[in-house]
Design a protein around this motif. Structure first.
Motif, PDB file in Angstrom:
ATOM      1  N   GLU A  16       0.836  -1.204   0.000  1.00  0.00           N
ATOM      2  CA  GLU A  16       0.000   0.000   0.000  1.00  0.00           C
ATOM      3  C   GLU A  16       0.872   1.256   0.000  1.00  0.00           C
ATOM      4  O   GLU A  16       0.568   2.242  -0.685  1.00  0.00           O
ATOM      5  CB  GLU A  16      -0.918  -0.009   1.223  1.00  0.00           C
TER       6      GLU A  16
ATOM      7  N   GLU B 174       2.445   1.874  -3.550  1.00  0.00           N
ATOM      8  CA  GLU B 174       1.447   2.383  -4.492  1.00  0.00           C
ATOM      9  C   GLU B 174       1.135   3.848  -4.229  1.00  0.00           C
ATOM     10  O   GLU B 174       1.007   4.648  -5.166  1.00  0.00           O
ATOM     11  CB  GLU B 174       0.175   1.538  -4.398  1.00  0.00           C
TER      12      GLU B 174
ATOM     13  N   LYS C 101       4.362   6.344  -4.906  1.00  0.00           N
ATOM     14  CA  LYS C 101       4.707   6.540  -6.314  1.00  0.00           C
ATOM     15  C   LYS C 101       3.885   7.661  -6.938  1.00  0.00           C
ATOM     16  O   LYS C 101       4.291   8.265  -7.936  1.00  0.00           O
ATOM     17  CB  LYS C 101       4.501   5.237  -7.087  1.00  0.00           C
TER      18      LYS C 101
END
Length: 261
Positions: A41, A44, A47
């Motif tokens: 998590e 993601e 990024k």
């Protein structure tokens, strides 16, 4: 205008996340933008959303904190928060701002946050000096350290030959004063570091290490034999065949040790 530091928490324990949230809420300069319950998590989110400060657990299922940082093109300033002190050395490799060992005090946490904010404001010089600062913190006694506790440690953090090393204290045979430095002797090698015998003695387990000379400390668990010398002195032979003299000035502590056997 008040500078706010965009902050992300990553920890697989709900109670730990909630505790960190409660602490961060007390700092008006912190803007908590995300709490992540695992490394995937976190990767993601980071990024897509940059942050200034990352509070990162290390040991998590599937993806560790180190894996998280490896997966980010430009990792943010990071404070590692973990229950495991064996990751301290690796944390240096990732240029950690700090390394908090659970459980830690509120004051220890806020000291780390304050230092992090200062470094983020001056990030052009932050990373170049942070390794030395974190080393000093790891070496300090008591609660300020979170890793090394006086008279009750299993490892000694040292800086030698440009590297930061964690030595198992049981592997240390003896320590000697060497010019203006100290030499730490292991089985087949030694490390020369800045410091004093008095300074290193307080960081070694008191039930294992004994000062036997103005220029020597020995690990009593590595004693192979003792020989009486003239003038009420001893010659100690260690398990690596090193010989260290016990001077008259330090004979009483040695006698007390022998009497306790």
């Amino acid at each position: 205008m008040l500078k706010r530091f965009r902050t992300v928490i990553v920890d697989d324990e709900k109670k730990a996340r909630e505790g960190l949230q409660t602490l961060l809420a007390q700092d008006p300069e912190i803007e908590l933008i995300k709490t992540c319950k695992n490394g995937i998590e976190a990767i993601e989110f980071l990024k897509e959303e940059p942050c200034d400060l990352l509070l990162l657990d290390i040991q998590m299922p599937a993806v560790s904190g180190f894996d998280v940082l490896k997966s980010i093109r430009k990792p943010p300033f990071t404070i590692f928060i973990t229950a495991y002190d064996e990751y301290a050395l690796k944390a240096f490799e990732f240029h950690a701002l700090d390394y908090l060992l659970k459980p830690f005090s509120n004051q220890r946490f806020f000291d780390a946050i304050t230092r992090a904010k200062q470094l983020i404001r001056n990030d052009n010089t932050a990373l170049s000096s942070q390794m030395d600062k974190l080393l000093k913190q790891l070496e300090s006694n008591g609660e300020q350290s979170g890793i090394i506790h006086s008279n009750n440690i299993e490892r000694l953090v040292i800086k030698a030959s440009g590297k930061i090393l964690l030595l198992d204290t049981k592997d240390i045979f003896w320590v000697e004063a060497h010019d203006y430095c100290i030499k730490i002797h292991l089985q087949d090698t030694h490390h020369l570091i800045n410091g004093s015998l008095k300074g290193v003695l307080v960081k070694l387990p008191s039930n294992s290490f004994l000062r036997v000379h103005k220029s020597a400390i020995i690990n009593t668990k590595q004693i192979a034999s003792l020989e009486h010398l003239q003038n009420a002195e001893y010659m100690v032979t260690l398990n690596n065949n090193a010989q260290v003299k016990v001077s008259r000035s330090y004979k009483l502590p040695m006698d007390d040790f022998l009497g306790s056997l």
